[in-house]
Design a protein around this motif. Structure first.
Motif, mmCIF file in Angstrom:
data_model
loop_
_atom_site.group_PDB
_atom_site.id
_atom_site.type_symbol
_atom_site.label_atom_id
_atom_site.label_comp_id
_atom_site.label_asym_id
_atom_site.label_seq_id
_atom_site.Cartn_x
_atom_site.Cartn_y
_atom_site.Cartn_z
ATOM 1 N N VAL A 5 37.823 57.119 64.115
ATOM 2 C CA VAL A 5 37.349 57.233 62.733
ATOM 3 C C VAL A 5 36.624 55.948 62.316
ATOM 4 O O VAL A 5 35.546 55.999 61.730
ATOM 5 N N VAL A 6 37.189 54.801 62.647
ATOM 6 C CA VAL A 6 36.555 53.525 62.312
ATOM 7 C C VAL A 6 35.223 53.396 63.058
ATOM 8 O O VAL A 6 34.223 52.945 62.487
ATOM 9 N N ALA A 7 35.185 53.803 64.303
ATOM 10 C CA ALA A 7 33.945 53.735 65.078
ATOM 11 C C ALA A 7 32.880 54.637 64.469
ATOM 12 O O ALA A 7 31.695 54.282 64.437
ATOM 13 N N ASP A 8 33.267 55.803 63.984
ATOM 14 C CA ASP A 8 32.328 56.709 63.347
ATOM 15 C C ASP A 8 31.733 56.071 62.091
ATOM 16 O O ASP A 8 30.536 56.130 61.856
ATOM 17 N N MET A 9 32.565 55.431 61.301
ATOM 18 C CA MET A 9 32.086 54.779 60.087
ATOM 19 C C MET A 9 31.242 53.542 60.419
ATOM 20 O O MET A 9 30.249 53.244 59.744
ATOM 21 N N ALA A 10 31.600 52.833 61.480
ATOM 22 C CA ALA A 10 30.797 51.680 61.907
ATOM 23 C C ALA A 10 29.427 52.140 62.393
ATOM 24 O O ALA A 10 28.414 51.474 62.126
ATOM 25 N N ALA A 11 29.378 53.276 63.063
ATOM 26 C CA ALA A 11 28.091 53.815 63.520
ATOM 27 C C ALA A 11 27.203 54.162 62.325
ATOM 28 O O ALA A 11 25.998 53.907 62.344
ATOM 29 N N TRP A 12 27.785 54.716 61.273
ATOM 30 C CA TRP A 12 27.017 55.008 60.060
ATOM 31 C C TRP A 12 26.445 53.710 59.492
ATOM 32 O O TRP A 12 25.297 53.655 59.086
ATOM 33 N N LYS A 18 22.235 47.449 58.732
ATOM 34 C CA LYS A 18 22.588 46.553 59.835
ATOM 35 C C LYS A 18 23.103 45.198 59.351
ATOM 36 O O LYS A 18 23.981 44.612 59.964
ATOM 37 N N GLU A 19 22.569 44.703 58.256
ATOM 38 C CA GLU A 19 23.022 43.412 57.740
ATOM 39 C C GLU A 19 24.509 43.468 57.362
ATOM 40 O O GLU A 19 25.276 42.561 57.671
ATOM 41 N N CYS A 20 24.902 44.527 56.724
ATOM 42 C CA CYS A 20 26.314 44.708 56.355
ATOM 43 C C CYS A 20 27.180 44.855 57.603
ATOM 44 O O CYS A 20 28.289 44.335 57.665
ATOM 45 N N PHE A 21 26.656 45.550 58.617
ATOM 46 C CA PHE A 21 27.414 45.755 59.859
ATOM 47 C C PHE A 21 27.798 44.428 60.495
ATOM 48 O O PHE A 21 28.929 44.240 60.916
ATOM 49 N N TYR A 22 26.872 43.495 60.544
ATOM 50 C CA TYR A 22 27.159 42.214 61.180
ATOM 51 C C TYR A 22 28.065 41.324 60.335
ATOM 52 O O TYR A 22 28.699 40.426 60.843
ATOM 53 N N ARG A 23 28.143 41.607 59.048
ATOM 54 C CA ARG A 23 29.035 40.848 58.170
ATOM 55 C C ARG A 23 30.455 41.413 58.167
ATOM 56 O O ARG A 23 31.427 40.676 58.205
ATOM 57 N N GLN A 24 30.592 42.737 58.048
ATOM 58 C CA GLN A 24 31.934 43.289 57.839
ATOM 59 C C GLN A 24 32.215 44.583 58.591
ATOM 60 O O GLN A 24 33.178 45.266 58.277
ATOM 61 N N LEU A 25 31.409 44.978 59.540
ATOM 62 C CA LEU A 25 31.593 46.138 60.416
ATOM 63 C C LEU A 25 31.379 47.472 59.719
ATOM 64 O O LEU A 25 30.613 48.288 60.185
ATOM 65 N N VAL A 26 32.050 47.732 58.595
ATOM 66 C CA VAL A 26 31.936 49.026 57.925
ATOM 67 C C VAL A 26 31.523 48.811 56.473
ATOM 68 O O VAL A 26 32.148 48.043 55.749
ATOM 69 N N SER A 27 30.500 49.514 56.070
ATOM 70 C CA SER A 27 30.016 49.436 54.695
ATOM 71 C C SER A 27 30.933 50.233 53.756
ATOM 72 O O SER A 27 31.491 51.259 54.163
#
Length: 58
Positions: A5-12, A18-27
């Motif tokens: 589930v976390v991986a699915d949300m991280a993929a979204w 992408k900027e948010c992804f590198y800061r905190q993984l999941v928006s």
């Protein structure tokens, strides 16, 4: 199961912010895909694993 589930949300997050992804993984705006919802729906069936034949899941 929670990891999927976390991986699915991280993929979204990767696809949409992408900027948010590198800061905190999941928006905070991340949404589950159909596969993420399927995983959540199947979590209750695991408790009754002995009552349901495995081939019914496929």
């Amino acid at each position: 199961m929670l990891g999927a589930v976390v991986a699915d949300m991280a993929a979204w997050t990767v696809e949409h912010d992408k900027e948010c992804f590198y800061r905190q993984l999941v928006s905070p705006q991340a949404k589950l895909s159909g596969y993420g919802w399927l995983i959540l729906a199947m979590r209750n069936t695991e408790q009754f694993d002995r009552l349901i034949y495995k081939n019914r899941f496929y």
